[in-house]
Scaffold this motif. Structure first.
Motif, short mmCIF file in Angstrom:
data_model
loop_
_atom_site.label_atom_id
_atom_site.label_comp_id
_atom_site.label_asym_id
_atom_site.label_seq_id
_atom_site.Cartn_x
_atom_site.Cartn_y
_atom_site.Cartn_z
N ALA A 52 -45.69 25.80 -25.42
CA ALA A 52 -46.68 26.67 -25.00
C ALA A 52 -46.75 27.15 -23.58
CB ALA A 52 -48.82 26.31 -25.36
N ALA A 53 -46.89 26.03 -23.01
CA ALA A 53 -45.99 26.85 -21.20
C ALA A 53 -45.81 27.73 -21.18
CB ALA A 53 -46.77 25.36 -20.87
N THR A 54 -44.29 27.59 -21.81
CA THR A 54 -42.91 27.99 -21.01
C THR A 54 -43.14 29.64 -21.93
OG1 THR A 54 -41.44 25.70 -21.95
CG2 THR A 54 -40.59 28.02 -22.21
N VAL A 55 -43.78 29.60 -23.17
CA VAL A 55 -43.99 30.74 -23.14
C VAL A 55 -45.60 31.40 -22.72
CG1 VAL A 55 -45.25 32.65 -25.28
CG2 VAL A 55 -43.33 30.54 -26.13
N LEU A 56 -46.15 30.92 -21.88
CA LEU A 56 -46.94 31.97 -21.07
C LEU A 56 -45.80 31.67 -19.85
CD1 LEU A 56 -50.55 29.89 -21.25
CD2 LEU A 56 -49.99 31.82 -22.20
N ASN A 57 -45.86 31.12 -19.37
CA ASN A 57 -44.61 31.59 -18.52
C ASN A 57 -43.27 32.25 -18.41
OD1 ASN A 57 -43.24 30.44 -14.83
ND2 ASN A 57 -42.07 30.17 -16.68
N SER A 58 -43.08 32.61 -19.64
CA SER A 58 -41.64 32.97 -19.76
C SER A 58 -42.63 34.97 -19.34
CB SER A 58 -41.52 33.44 -20.87
OG SER A 58 -40.52 34.29 -21.10
N ARG A 88 -45.69 20.91 -28.48
CA ARG A 88 -46.50 22.66 -28.84
C ARG A 88 -46.54 22.46 -27.26
NH1 ARG A 88 -50.08 21.41 -33.48
NH2 ARG A 88 -49.93 19.52 -32.72
N PRO A 89 -48.21 21.31 -26.73
CA PRO A 89 -48.26 22.12 -25.39
C PRO A 89 -46.86 22.75 -24.19
CG PRO A 89 -48.72 20.19 -25.82
CD PRO A 89 -47.80 20.05 -26.59
N TYR A 90 -45.71 22.44 -23.99
CA TYR A 90 -44.75 22.64 -23.70
C TYR A 90 -44.48 23.52 -23.74
CZ TYR A 90 -40.35 22.08 -20.12
OH TYR A 90 -40.38 22.16 -18.11
N GLN A 123 -34.00 17.67 -20.07
CA GLN A 123 -34.37 18.59 -21.74
C GLN A 123 -35.12 19.16 -21.67
OE1 GLN A 123 -35.77 17.97 -26.40
NE2 GLN A 123 -34.52 16.11 -25.37
N TYR A 124 -36.37 19.12 -21.25
CA TYR A 124 -37.54 19.93 -21.05
C TYR A 124 -37.69 20.55 -20.05
CZ TYR A 124 -40.73 16.97 -23.61
OH TYR A 124 -41.46 16.89 -24.97
N SER A 125 -36.67 20.48 -18.82
CA SER A 125 -36.79 22.17 -17.98
C SER A 125 -35.08 22.93 -18.60
CB SER A 125 -36.24 21.04 -16.71
OG SER A 125 -36.93 20.12 -16.23
N GLY A 126 -34.90 22.43 -19.49
CA GLY A 126 -33.90 23.12 -19.45
C GLY A 126 -34.40 24.17 -20.85
N PHE A 158 -42.87 20.10 -14.51
CA PHE A 158 -42.91 18.00 -14.87
C PHE A 158 -43.98 17.58 -15.16
CE2 PHE A 158 -40.30 20.45 -11.86
CZ PHE A 158 -38.94 19.04 -12.26
N GLY A 159 -45.20 18.18 -15.08
CA GLY A 159 -46.41 17.80 -15.59
C GLY A 159 -46.98 17.53 -16.76
N LEU A 160 -45.96 17.67 -17.96
CA LEU A 160 -45.77 18.25 -19.49
C LEU A 160 -45.03 17.90 -19.82
CD1 LEU A 160 -47.82 21.46 -20.06
CD2 LEU A 160 -49.18 19.41 -20.29
N ALA A 161 -44.02 17.38 -19.27
CA ALA A 161 -42.84 17.06 -19.82
C ALA A 161 -42.49 15.25 -19.74
CB ALA A 161 -41.64 16.93 -18.56
N ALA A 162 -41.59 15.08 -20.74
CA ALA A 162 -42.32 13.26 -20.59
C ALA A 162 -40.61 12.78 -20.22
CB ALA A 162 -41.08 13.10 -22.65
N PRO A 163 -41.80 12.08 -19.61
CA PRO A 163 -40.48 11.65 -18.17
C PRO A 163 -39.04 10.96 -18.52
CG PRO A 163 -42.68 10.46 -17.99
CD PRO A 163 -42.42 10.80 -19.34
N HIS A 164 -38.93 10.35 -19.82
CA HIS A 164 -37.53 10.01 -19.87
C HIS A 164 -36.29 10.78 -19.82
CE1 HIS A 164 -39.94 10.35 -23.79
NE2 HIS A 164 -38.43 10.85 -24.80
#
Length: 426
Positions: A230-236, A226-228, A358-361, A348-354
């Motif tokens: 939310a950030a994706t929609v706002l950034n979009s 959800r946090p990611y 996928q998160y960047s996609g 980068f900061g909200l993404a799971a490191p592993h």
């Protein structure tokens, strides 16, 4: 007796020798990755500036078919970016990046053989997949080699990318001026070679240290974060403004102001120079979602003010309009820089490191949709509705900037997944 280092002028000479190195990351993986990114951006600038002319004037396709093919490639690429990022997370980002670059070289070379509409659409879709997978598969490398100041390194990469694109566009300008088939063919071939050059440079990059995968992690966890999201929609939503200097402002200057036509190039040059020179400085201390939220608020305000100044330029005489357009571009670009710094930290900061790929996609999926919709949204509001449309646009960006920090903070507080950054989100 003085040593060479103590002799007059020796210190200044040593400083001059060190100065070029300060313009680059220190030797090692960061400099290698920066070099590969720059080579790729150089080729991208050549192709972006000339592709439409190549397909219409050399291949002989009508503009409507070219637009459809490029749009189809972009849309397929959006979905492929998530898959490409997942492959990079699972099989290795370095190897995936090299494979993507070599695939790009092959597909770009195929553009030299295109002679019909459907072959053009097929190759456009394949290159669209490459462009999207490039971004998502590179993200784990950027995260792995970010060092002690990852925000600064990411900002440097963005500045270097803009520099490469600008130099590539200048090279394309020579070919466009010649306006011959060999000139356009050379640009397409140079783009393919840039892919190869990037792949060769990446061979010098060490393999990143694998990130341990938590036992309860899901296959497509970025789509449930959800946090990611939310950030994706706002950034979009905020990313709609990226079409202002390349789409809205040129049309506004030519059709709705008294400013000289060469101001179209003037504002683009100013925007590019400011991004290249200030991105690293502006991104300083953007190291967690809280600071990213603050920069989004600043970005919303600056973009809104810049748009209103652009609107006001339509009511002035020639040189007053030109001066106000330059001031508006400077204010707008400051907002663009703040937005870029915040977006990189969210990505980068909200993404799971592993699962950074996928998160960047997923993050790129939101940005890509904004890029596709931006011309229609900006044209409908600013050019279609006139003054009221400009105010609506300004209010939208201001609103998105203001709500970003509290919405992302709320999403982080209510998320079941623990975050990896340090420091509170308030």
């Amino acid at each position: 007796m003085t040593t060479p280092a103590q002799q007059p002028g020796a210190k200044d000479t040593a400083a001059r020798r060190r100065r070029p190195a300060r313009l680059l990351p220190e030797r090692g993986p960061r400099r290698t990755l920066a070099g590969a990114t720059f080579v790729n951006a150089l080729g991208s600038g050549m192709f972006m500036s000339s592709s439409v002319l190549y397909f219409t004037r050399v291949v002989g396709l009508p503009m409507s078919q070219v637009a459809f093919g490029l749009f189809a490639g972009a849309m397929v690429g959006l979905v492929a970016g998530v898959l490409g990022g997942r492959i990079a997370d699972r099989w290795g980002a370095r190897e995936t990046q090299i494979a993507v670059m070599l695939s790009g070289a092959v597909f770009m070379g195929c553009f030299l053989l295109v002679d019909a509409f459907w072959s053009f659409v097929l190759i456009s879709v394949l290159t669209g997949v490459v462009f999207a997978a490039d971004k998502s598969s590179r993200a784990p490398l950027v995260r792995s080699f970010g060092g002690d100041d990852p925000a600064r390194f990411r900002a440097y990469l963005r500045a270097g990318t803009n520099l490469g694109i600008s130099l590539g566009a200048l090279a394309a300008g020579v070919a466009i001026q010649l306006d011959t088939a060999p000139a356009y063919l050379t640009l397409v071939g140079a783009r393919a070679l840039a892919f190869v050059g990037c792949a060769i440079t990446l061979l010098w990059l060490p393999r990143p240290v694998p990130v341990e995968v938590p036992p309860l992690s899901g296959r497509w966890e970025a789509l449930r974060d959800r946090p990611y999201l939310a950030a994706t929609v706002l950034n979009s939503l905020m990313s709609l403004h990226f079409a202002v200097p390349t789409f809205l402002l040129p049309l506004w200057i030519v059709e709705h102001t008294e400013a000289p036509r060469w101001m179209v190039s003037g504002v683009l040059v100013l925007n590019t120079v400011l991004v290249i020179t200030l991105q690293v400085a502006v991104s300083k201390n953007v190291s967690d979602p809280a600071s990213a939220g603050s920069r989004m608020r600043w970005a919303g305000g600056a973009v809104a003010v810049g748009l209103l100044l652009m609107m006001a330029a339509g009511d002035l005489s020639m040189w007053a309009s030109a001066a106000l357009l330059l001031a508006a571009t400077a204010v707008y670009t400051l907002g663009e820089l703040w937005h870029a710094a915040a977006a990189m930290e969210y990505s980068f900061g909200l993404a799971a490191p592993h699962a950074q790929g996928q998160y960047s996609g997923v993050f790129g999926l939101g940005g890509g949709l904004a890029e596709a919709l931006a011309p229609a949204v900006l044209a409908t509001l600013a050019l279609g509705l006139g003054r009221s449309g400009w105010f609506v646009l300004a209010l939208v960006f201001l609103f998105v900037g203001c709500v970003s920090r509290p919405l992302v903070s709320w999403a982080v507080r209510t998320s079941p997944r623990p975050r990896t950054y340090e420091g509170p989100v308030v």
